[in-house]
Each structure stands twice: as structure tokens, then as C-alpha cells.
Motif scaffolding. Structure first.
Motif, PDB file in Angstrom:
ATOM      1  N   THR A  70       0.820  -1.205   0.000  1.00 10.97           N
ATOM      2  CA  THR A  70       0.000   0.000   0.000  1.00 10.97           C
ATOM      3  C   THR A  70       0.858   1.259   0.000  1.00 10.97           C
ATOM      4  O   THR A  70       2.085   1.203   0.145  1.00 10.97           O
ATOM      5  N   LYS A  71       0.172   2.382  -0.124  1.00 10.35           N
ATOM      6  CA  LYS A  71       0.857   3.673  -0.071  1.00 10.35           C
ATOM      7  C   LYS A  71       1.569   3.851   1.262  1.00 10.35           C
ATOM      8  O   LYS A  71       2.686   4.386   1.317  1.00 10.35           O
ATOM      9  N   ASP A  72       0.939   3.382   2.347  1.00 10.42           N
ATOM     10  CA  ASP A  72       1.550   3.511   3.674  1.00 10.42           C
ATOM     11  C   ASP A  72       2.809   2.662   3.794  1.00 10.42           C
ATOM     12  O   ASP A  72       3.798   3.084   4.405  1.00 10.42           O
TER      13      ASP A  72
ATOM     14  N   LEU B 226       4.751   1.771   1.257  1.00  6.22           N
ATOM     15  CA  LEU B 226       5.766   2.380   0.406  1.00  6.22           C
ATOM     16  C   LEU B 226       6.363   3.634   1.041  1.00  6.22           C
ATOM     17  O   LEU B 226       7.528   3.952   0.828  1.00  6.22           O
ATOM     18  N   ALA B 227       5.565   4.335   1.842  1.00  5.53           N
ATOM     19  CA  ALA B 227       6.044   5.565   2.465  1.00  5.53           C
ATOM     20  C   ALA B 227       7.200   5.319   3.420  1.00  5.53           C
ATOM     21  O   ALA B 227       8.042   6.200   3.625  1.00  5.53           O
TER      22      ALA B 227
ATOM     23  N   ASP C  68      -0.014  -0.754  -4.917  1.00  6.06           N
ATOM     24  CA  ASP C  68      -0.373   0.607  -5.303  1.00  6.06           C
ATOM     25  C   ASP C  68       0.684   1.092  -6.293  1.00  6.06           C
ATOM     26  O   ASP C  68       1.684   1.704  -5.915  1.00  6.06           O
TER      27      ASP C  68
ATOM     28  N   ALA D 278       1.559   4.881  -6.412  1.00  6.18           N
ATOM     29  CA  ALA D 278       2.367   5.285  -5.261  1.00  6.18           C
ATOM     30  C   ALA D 278       3.797   4.774  -5.395  1.00  6.18           C
ATOM     31  O   ALA D 278       4.758   5.474  -5.053  1.00  6.18           O
ATOM     32  N   ALA D 279       3.954   3.554  -5.901  1.00  8.18           N
ATOM     33  CA  ALA D 279       5.300   3.015  -6.125  1.00  8.18           C
ATOM     34  C   ALA D 279       6.046   3.847  -7.156  1.00  8.18           C
ATOM     35  O   ALA D 279       7.224   4.166  -6.985  1.00  8.18           O
TER      36      ALA D 279
ATOM     37  N   ARG E  22       7.352   7.072  -5.836  1.00  3.79           N
ATOM     38  CA  ARG E  22       8.524   6.913  -4.977  1.00  3.79           C
ATOM     39  C   ARG E  22       9.705   6.294  -5.722  1.00  3.79           C
ATOM     40  O   ARG E  22      10.738   5.994  -5.121  1.00  3.79           O
TER      41      ARG E  22
ATOM     42  N   ASN F 193       9.821   7.641 -11.968  1.00  2.00           N
ATOM     43  CA  ASN F 193       8.716   8.588 -11.841  1.00  2.00           C
ATOM     44  C   ASN F 193       8.874   9.838 -12.697  1.00  2.00           C
ATOM     45  O   ASN F 193       7.922  10.615 -12.841  1.00  2.00           O
TER      46      ASN F 193
END
Length: 525
Positions: free
Chosen positions: A55-57, A59-60, A79, A82-83, A86, A385
Motif C-alpha cells: 500500500t501507499k503507507d 511504500l512511504a 499501489d 504510489a510506487a 517513490r 517517476n
């Protein structure tokens, strides 16, 4: 040494592959989200199947994570945006279970045609209901394939072997490819109208979600049979149930459902409906194949930079990676140089490849140029990205190739258009692996990029070099190399000075104040 976490059950051979490639690996399955978040920061790679939710969390806090490898096709549990944001590469293994999934679709079609599950249950119950189970032949029937990619094309091939006629709907299927496969390419409405059996083999996207619904099912041939071994959301299950109950659809065989694990579903318990628990990839061979493939792909990326089956960046084969490596360095230097001397909003970027480099896979090089260009302007930019960031900021990106060599056997030229002007930079490789700048703002110049440089655009007038040398000497700055270029005598000139230490803002301001200086900028690489 790179470090990989395997958080779902994979073949032990996957662990061996990582270790053989010099990668440290830990196997910790069944982690809860908080447990995964607590440890993921220590890993460069994460190998998963369908259980782990990236998830985004997660990956954070994955501060060192470079790659997520999914052993299988679907990445619904990752996600991906989100990946990408990052800079984490997301890979899958789209071919490891293709044959297995295609064979399951054919098996489901045969079972549906001959009522095999119900006949089996009836016979086990001591009944002998020979007249109840009147099936249909596949011979001569028309199979409609929605999505004729890797798996769909294998299904089509097997169906042709059963002497079925095959029609296919796939916007990306070319007429030439359809001819090679021996299928007839049709629009969706024609497929619905003609098919005796319909099988789905398309990803779940905004365009394909609910592709079989009340309206489309009503346009099918009466007595059609539906097979879905792709994604549950492709079919509106309530509409399919109603079509079966009305007798318009003769039956369905489903391996996937809108919500999984599917413990309850309106289609369960219905006659003429075959259900299996997402078994498309469940063979010994397929499970082994995808585990080995994801380990090989992740190891290739972590060790050599090769990128295969990535969902969010261009692929770079293991063969291309070493050939591209010196060009990657050159591309990043050109992009970084352009980014550092750009002071107004970016509008467009064109990357031109000439000579030998034009014969290579250039998409990764364009991504690296964008990374170098955007990095001085914002944080956390990388080649994964950077293309996304460019699109979000409506920066038009294009590339051109020309295999004919010009003044150099190989050349990369970057053309940057801003709100104020357009500027160009070009570079080549000396000796096959040494990047060199050969053109700045249409001015020929030959220079090696070093960690600390001073870029000056000036009027070509006598005495300028002496004044510049004095300013640097008075500040205690040692000159390593000095490169000059000009368009013509007395016109625009460029000086590129390599120095031994970073230049302070005060010194750069003094240089800008020198007579004849149009622009001065300290650069770092």
C-alpha cells in the motif's frame, strides 16, 4: 549487497537464485501490515504473490526499496501509482502461468459444454441421470475471445485445434496478428451476436470493467455460454445471474469473482454454473515458473540494472543493460546540465539519438534525461517517476532517431523548450564509454563533466579570460580544465570551467558582474 524480502510463499528455488546472484534474502511470510511496515525500510527488493498488500503507507516507509516483484500477473495488491511516485519499479511475470491459465479456460469450456461437474455429483450420489445431462459439441461452434493477448491467443490456438471457429475482440490486435493466429478480428457487438461461447482474457481497466452487463448480455446469441478466467470485475454478476435464470445464457464457468476470496456469491449453487477458486495459475509448473521468473527479474535489476516486465518503466534487457550503461551516464549528465541552467517553466523536451545509439533501446535513455532535467527543480525524482511527473506538469516529451551518423559516430542531443527560449545540448562517447559534451546552446565545445563546474555565456571580447582567471584566483579557486567555444569571432561565446571545489554564491555574483558576461551559473554533478 542488495537485500530482498520474500513475504509470500514462493518456491525454495527462488531463494537459491537470489543467493547465487549475491543477494541477501529473508523469507518472512504471513506478515501483518504493521509488521511489514516495521521492517520494509531495510530492503532493496520485495517479492510477493497475492497476499501481501503493498500500500501507499507501506511504500512511504520503504526508504531503500527499489523493486517490487509480483510472482504472477495481477498487481491489484500493489499501489502502482504510489510506487511510481517513490521511484520503485513494479514487475510482474505475465508469461509464467499463461499456458496454465489458458488450459484452465479450455477445461472450463469443456466442462460447461458437457455438464461434467453436475453429472459427476449426480453419479457419485448413486443416480444414473443419463438423459438429464444433454451437452453440446465444441466442434464447429464459434468461440468469442475478448482480449487476444498472450493468454487469449493461446486459448484461440487450442480452440482452433478443437475445430472451433474463433472471433476476437481486442483493440490492440492488428489485422496481421489476427491472420497469423488464424482468428477473425471483429468489433464487440459482432462477437456478442455470433459467439456460441465467450471467454474473457483482458485486464481489468476502466474500459473493460463490466464489459459483460445487462445490455451487452442481451445482445448475445440465445444459449451462449460464458467463461471467465481473467478478472471478476469484467462481468456484472447480478446481470449474469438474471440472464441465466431467464434462459438467455445457457451457463457460465467462472474462476474469478468481483470479491475474493468469494465465500458467498449469488451465482453459487445455481445449475449450469461452474465455479472454481481462482485456480487459473494453480499448477505445479506455473507456480514454479513464476517464482523463478520473479527472482531472476529482480536479481537482474538489482545486480545489473536490467528491467523486464516492469509495469511502470521501460524494459531494459540483460543484454542491453551493459551497452546502455555509458549512455545512461551521458543522458543523465545532459539532462542535469539542462535542468541546472533552466530558470523558467518547462514546456517541451525532445531527445534526439543519432548514429550507433539510435540502434539501441532508447526509451530508458529518455527517462534518464528527464530524471536529470527535473532533479534540480524538485526532490525525489528518478527514471521511474520522471516520465509521470513530466506528464502531470504537461511537459511534452518526444524522441527522434536517426541511424545515420553525423560529425560523431554516436550522439545524444537534448532540446529543451521553456517559456522564455529553446536551448540545446549534445554529447557523445569517447572510446565507447567516456561521456563528453560537444555542443551547448548551438556552440561547439568539447568538455568532460566533473563534480564542480562553472558555466558562462559571454560576449567574445579580448581580456575576458584574464579577468575570469583573476576572479577565480583571488577567491582561491583552482581551475582543473578550461573549455571554450563560440559561434563566430566577436559573437556569442561559452566558457565551461572545471574547478576543484564548489563555488559560493558571492563568487558567482562577482563573476556575473564582469564585463562581457551575459550569464554565469555554478553547476554540480
Amino acid at each position: 549487497m542488495p537485500k530482498v524480502l520474500i513475504s509470500d510463499s514462493l518456491s525454495p528455488r527462488a531463494v537459491e537464485i537470489f543467493k547465487e546472484r549475491g543477494i541477501e534474502v529473508d523469507v518472512k511470510t504471513g506478515l501483518k501490515p504493521d509488521e511489514l511496515k516495521a521492517i520494509i525500510g531495510g530492503y532493496d527488493g520485495l517479492a510477493i504473490r497475492s497476499s501481501t498488500k503493498v500500500t501507499k503507507d507501506v511504500l512511504a516507509v520503504a526508504t531503500n526499496l527499489r523493486v517490487v516483484g509480483r510472482a504472477g500477473i495481477g498487481v491489484d495488491n500493489v499501489d502502482v501509482p504510489a510506487a511510481t511516485a517513490r521511484g520503485v519499479v513494479v514487475m510482474n511475470t505475465p508469461f509464467g502461468n499463461s499456458i496454465t491459465t489458458a488450459e484452465h479456460a479450455i477445461a472450463m469450456m469443456m466442462a460447461l459444454a458437457r455438464d461434467i461437474p453436475e453429472a459427476n455429483a449426480s453419479t457419485h450420489a448413486g443416480k444414473w441421470e443419463k438423459n438429464r445431462f444433454m451437452g453440446v459439441e465444441l466442434y464447429g461452434k464459434t468461440l468469442g475471445v475478448i482480449g487476444c493477448g498472450n493468454i487469449g491467443s493461446i486459448v484461440a490456438d487450442r480452440a482452433l485445434g478443437l475445430k472451433m471457429k474463433v472471433v476476437a475482440f481486442d483493440p490492440f490486435l492488428s489485422p496481421e496478428r489476427a491472420q497469423d493466429l488464424g482468428v477473425e478480428k471483429v468489433e464487440l457487438d459482432e462477437l456478442l451476436r455470433r459467439a456460441d461461447f465467450i471467454t474473457l482474457h483482458t485486464p481489468l481497466t476502466n474500459e473493460t470493467r463490466a464489459i459483460l452487463n445487462r445490455d451487452s448480455l442481451a445482445r448475445t446469441k440465445k444459449g451462449v455460454r460464458i467463461i471467465n478466467c481473467a478478472r471478476g470485475g469484467l462481468i456484472v454478476e447480478e446481470d449474469l445471474k438474471a440472464a441465466i435464470e431467464s434462459g438467455h445464457v445457457a451457463g457460465a464457468a467462472l474462476d474469478v469473482f468481483a470479491e475474493e476470496p468469494a465465500k458467498q456469491n449469488g451465482l453459487f449453487g445455481m445449475e449450469r454454473v461452474i465455479c472454481t477458486p481462482h485456480l487459473g495459475a494453480s499448477t505445479t509448473e506455473a507456480q514454479e515458473n513464476v517464482a523463478l521468473q520473479v527472482a531472476e527479474q529482480m536479481a537482474d535489476y538489482l545486480v545489473s540494472g536490467a528491467v523486464v516486465n516492469a509495469l511502470n518503466m521501460p524494459s531494459v534487457s540483460a543484454e542491453d543493460a551493459p551497452r546502455l550503461r555509458p549512455y545512461m551516464k551521458l543522458a543523465e549528465q545532459l539532462g542535469s546540465f539542462a535542468g541546472q541552467i533552466t530558470e523558467t517553466g518547462l514546456k517541451a523536451v525532445t531527445v534526439e539519438f543519432e548514429g550507433q545509439v539510435a540502434e539501441l533501446n532508447t526509451r530508458p535513455l529518455t527517462a534518464v534525461v528527464l530524471k536529470g532535467l527535473l532533479a534540480p527543480l524538485m526532490e525525489s525524482v528518478n527514471m521511474v517517476n520522471a516520465p509521470v511527473i513530466a506528464r502531470e506538469r504537461e511537459i511534452k516529451v518526444s524522441e527522434t532517431k536517426r541511424q545515420d551518423a553525423g560529425d560523431y559516430q554516436t550522439l545524444i542531443r537534448v532540446i529543451v523548450s521553456t517559456e522564455a527560449r529553446t536551448r540545446t545540448l549534445a554529447g557523445t562517447l569517447f572510446g565507447g564509454d567516456k561521456p563528453r559534451l560537444v555542443e551547448i546552446e548551438d556552440v561547439p565545445i568539447e568538455a568532460e563533466v566533473t563534480p564542480n563546474m562553472l558555466f558562462i555565456r559571454n560576449e567574445d571580447k579580448p581580456g575576458f579570460i584574464g579577468k575570469l582567471g583573476t576572479a577565480l584566483g583571488d577567491a582561491g579557486v583552482n581551475i582543473a580544465t578550461f573549455h571554450l567555444g563560440r559561434t563566430a569571432a566577436g559573437e556569442t561565446a561559452i566558457a565551461l570551467v572545471c574547478v576543484d571545489q564548489p563555488l559560493g554564491d558571492d563568487l558567482v555574483e562577482r563573476i556575473r558582474a564582469l564585463p562581457s558576461v551575459v550569464r554565469a551559473k555554478a553547476l554540480t554533478f
